[in-house]
Design a protein around this motif. Structure first.
Motif: not given
Length: 127
Positions: A15-18, A36-53, A103-110
Motif C-alpha cells: 500500500s505504501v509502495s502504490v 479521483k485517484i486517491w478515492e480509487i486508492y483508498i477504496f482498493m486499500l479498504v476493500i482489499s484489507f477487509l477481504i483479507s480479514l 482503477f484497473f492498474i491499481i486493481f491489478l496491483f492488489y
C-alpha cells in the motif's frame, strides 16, 4: 524476522509502495493520473484489507474449503469494484477512460498481491 513473514506487514508495504508510485506519477506525468485517484486508492486499500480479514477468519473456521473461500474473495472484490465504478461514473464524469485505466492498474496491483498471498498459503495448507 517474523515481521517480514506477516501478510499484514506485506500488505502495508504494498500500500505504501502504490501510494508513493501515485505521488511520483502525479508529479512526473500528471496527464496520466485521474483527479479521483486517491478515492480509487483508498477504496482498493479498504476493500482489499477487509477481504483479507474475511479470508483469515473463514480460513481459520473452515480450513477444508480453502479454494471456495478464495474464489468467494475474488468474486466479492469484483462485485465491489463494479459497484464502485458504477457509482463513480453514473453521475457523469470527465475522462472516464482515464478513470477506468487508473482503477484497473491499481486493481491489478492488489490482485497480484492477492494471488501472491494465495500461492504463499498453498504450501502450508496442502496435505
Amino acid at each position: 524476522m517474523s515481521l517480514f513473514k506477516n501478510i499484514h506487514f506485506k500488505f502495508l508495504l504494498l500500500s505504501v509502495s502504490v501510494a508513493i508510485l501515485i505521488l511520483v506519477l502525479t508529479w512526473l506525468l500528471p496527464q496520466v493520473i485521474h483527479e479521483k485517484i486517491w478515492e480509487i486508492y483508498i477504496f482498493m486499500l479498504v476493500i482489499s484489507f477487509l477481504i483479507s480479514l474475511l479470508n483469515g477468519f473463514l480460513l481459520k473456521s473452515f480450513a477444508d474449503n480453502f479454494f471456495n473461500i478464495m474464489v468467494l474473495a475474488m468474486i466479492l472484490r469484483f462485485i465491489a469494484t463494479l459497484v464502485f465504478i458504477g457509482i463513480e461514473v453514473w453521475p457523469g464524469m470527465e475522462n472516464i477512460i482515464l478513470f477506468i485505466a487508473d482503477f484497473f492498474i491499481i486493481f491489478l496491483f492488489y490482485l497480484v498481491f492477492d494471488i501472491y498471498a494465495f500461492l504463499a498459503n498453498l504450501r502450508p495448507i496442502s496435505k
